[in-house]
Write a protein that holds these residues in place. Structure first.
Motif, PDB file in Angstrom:
ATOM      1  N   ARG A 116       0.863  -1.165   0.000  1.00  0.00           N
ATOM      2  CA  ARG A 116       0.000   0.000   0.000  1.00  0.00           C
ATOM      3  C   ARG A 116       0.913   1.233   0.000  1.00  0.00           C
ATOM      4  O   ARG A 116       1.525   1.558   1.014  1.00  0.00           O
ATOM      5  CB  ARG A 116      -0.895  -0.014   1.235  1.00  0.00           C
ATOM      6  N   TYR A 167      -8.489   7.681   7.658  1.00  0.00           N
ATOM      7  CA  TYR A 167      -8.294   6.735   8.775  1.00  0.00           C
ATOM      8  C   TYR A 167      -9.104   7.124  10.000  1.00  0.00           C
ATOM      9  O   TYR A 167      -8.688   6.965  11.132  1.00  0.00           O
ATOM     10  CB  TYR A 167      -6.801   6.577   9.100  1.00  0.00           C
ATOM     11  N   CYS A 202      -4.219  -3.146   6.231  1.00  0.00           N
ATOM     12  CA  CYS A 202      -4.703  -1.819   5.841  1.00  0.00           C
ATOM     13  C   CYS A 202      -6.107  -1.644   6.415  1.00  0.00           C
ATOM     14  O   CYS A 202      -6.939  -2.551   6.323  1.00  0.00           O
ATOM     15  CB  CYS A 202      -4.722  -1.668   4.324  1.00  0.00           C
ATOM     16  N   ALA A 203      -6.369  -0.478   7.005  1.00  0.00           N
ATOM     17  CA  ALA A 203      -7.694  -0.212   7.581  1.00  0.00           C
ATOM     18  C   ALA A 203      -8.784  -0.277   6.512  1.00  0.00           C
ATOM     19  O   ALA A 203      -9.955  -0.478   6.815  1.00  0.00           O
ATOM     20  CB  ALA A 203      -7.705   1.139   8.272  1.00  0.00           C
ATOM     21  N   SER A 227      -1.426   2.079   8.199  1.00  0.00           N
ATOM     22  CA  SER A 227      -0.883   3.422   7.951  1.00  0.00           C
ATOM     23  C   SER A 227      -0.047   3.936   9.128  1.00  0.00           C
ATOM     24  O   SER A 227       0.728   4.881   8.966  1.00  0.00           O
ATOM     25  CB  SER A 227      -2.031   4.390   7.655  1.00  0.00           C
TER      26      SER A 227
END
Ligand SMILES: Nc1nc2c(c(=O)[nH]1)N[C@H]1C(S)=C(S)[C@@H](COP(=O)(O)O)O[C@H]1N2
Ligand SMILES: [Mo]
Length: 414
Positions: free
Chosen positions: A92, A275, A140-141, A249
């Motif tokens: 990412r 986020y 990753c969220a 992140s």
């Protein structure tokens, strides 16, 4: 090999084209492009064209979602290993990876609300602090965003923006202890060497942070190796943070600086809608004011079915093994159930303890399908606080974060 000289093969022209497209493509492909000078302007290598997937030299089998910036995820059946191979770790990127990453000259600065600012080489990190190797999840969220309805903008991840590899590094806690936190230190701010897509050197592609409590948690590492090897350049070589169980992140790649702040960080993708999720449930599709959003911390309970691969054919009546992993952010997973009848009934799988806190947990179940036909296997994990994965997408949020719906695979019994 015969070389035909032509205008496009002149060095200056080739360098110009490379700087426009070739270098970025080459980074994504993991291979130089010898005929870059022959590529028509705007030509996207088919290996990177959306939906093609699986054609990166560094990451064979991964699905490429974007080429600029590079984003790739692993199909679930490629995540079957207890320890994710580096080649199968998703990528990412918010910006463009640094062009040069020299281990010998790399520096990490620690400054801000500390008594003694530090400026360390990687060799100094390795020799002056205790080294730890831990199996740590990075997710990753936005993993699962693809299934949000209405659609949320951002990378359309399905299930594969998750990895659990063995990271080696030093504890951020130990480095912060050396620097000495001032009373005022409340939050970290992370900086990396990648560049903004616009090319503007003043802009950061992403700069996030965590509360001091997460920074000094003993599983938060400044990592210089993965699976006993250099980490892939796309995953942050030569130095990155790993803040497991929280949005990926928070795990800054190509790490150059950690600043301690006396307030919550306000770097790129730290504020506004990035986020963050609404502090209360909202109607799907609603727009939510920035001040009603809160920063995502621990990620929710989730699981994957990594074997067999969806679409498999089995013999009716024969037993076969179904397995995968389960994880729950800061928490342990205490149960994993599987269903073969669309969630009407469930049976408990064998669930292993994590290799260490923040490692995903292996689960296995033996399944028998009663008669020929189409089946689905569903998996549902439960965390230590009793929370389970929902059958369909959980609460909608504007950017499509935190989708922990159950993973399903298709099975044909013959
Ligand atoms: N410097 C830098 N660090 C970064 C990013 C980035 O774009 N630049 N992306 C973040 C995001 S959003 C995620 S999910 C993780 C992904 O880590 P990976 O690419 O190694 O899988 O890295 C994080 N660290
Ligand atoms: Mo992410």
């Amino acid at each position: 090999m015969t070389r035909h000289s032509s205008e496009t093969n002149k060095p200056s022209r080739r360098i110009l084209l490379k700087s426009l497209t070739g270098a970025g493509f080459a980074a994504a492909l993991g291979a130089p492009i010898p005929f870059v000078g022959r590529m028509a302007e705007g030509l996207i290598p088919v290996a990177l064209a959306q939906g093609t997937g699986g054609l990166s030299v560094q990451k064979p089998g991964l699905t490429v979602l974007n080429d600029r910036p590079v984003n790739m995820e692993a199909p679930p059946h490629l995540l079957d290993d207890a320890v994710t191979p580096a080649a199968r770790m998703f990528v990412r990127n918010n910006g463009l990876p640094p062009a040069s990453t020299n281990v010998d000259t790399w520096r990490l600065v620690v400054d801000g609300e500390v008594k003694t600012p530090l400026d360390l080489s990687i060799a100094e990190l390795k020799s002056q602090f205790e080294t730890a190797t831990l199996q740590l999840q990075i997710e990753c969220a936005g993993n699962g965003r693809r299934f949000m309805k209405p659609a949320a903008r951002g990378n359309q991840w399905s299930f594969g923006a998750i990895s659990c590899a063995a990271w080696t590094g030093v504890r951020l806690r130990d480095v912060l202890e050396r620097a000495g936190l001032k009373e005022s230190a409340l939050y970290t701010a992370h900086y990396g060497a990648d560049t903004h897509l616009s090319g503007d050197p003043e802009k950061q592609p992403i700069s996030r942070g965590v509360p001091v409590a997460k920074a000094i948690e003993p599983h938060t590492l400044i990592a210089f190796a993965v699976n006993s090897d250099d980490m892939p350049s796309l995953n942050g070589h030569p130095l990155r943070l790993v803040a497991p169980g929280w949005p990926g992140s928070c795990s800054q790649k190509w790490l150059t600086r950690i600043e301690l702040r006396d307030r919550v960080h306000d770097g790129a993708k730290m504020t506004g809608q990035s986020y963050r999720v609404p502090a209360f449930p909202v109607r799907p599709g609603a727009s939510v004011a920035d001040e009603d959003m809160q920063i995502i911390e621990s990620l929710p309970v989730k699981s994957l079915i990594t074997a067999p691969q969806t679409g498999v054919r089995v013999n009716a009546g024969d037993a076969f093994e179904v397995r995968g992993h389960a994880w729950a952010g800061d928490l342990d997973v205490v149960a994993l159930d599987v269903s073969i009848d669309f969630g009407a009934s469930w049976s408990a799988a064998d669930l292993s303890a994590p290799a260490n806190k923040y490692a995903w947990q292996r689960w296995r179940a033996e399944i028998r399908l009663p008669e020929a036909g189409y089946y689905e296997i569903w998996a549902r994990a439960r965390d230590i606080q009793g929370r389970m994965q929902p059958a369909t997408t959980p609460g909608w949020n504007p950017r499509g974060y935190l989708n922990n719906m159950q993973h399903r695979i298709a099975v044909f019994a013959l």
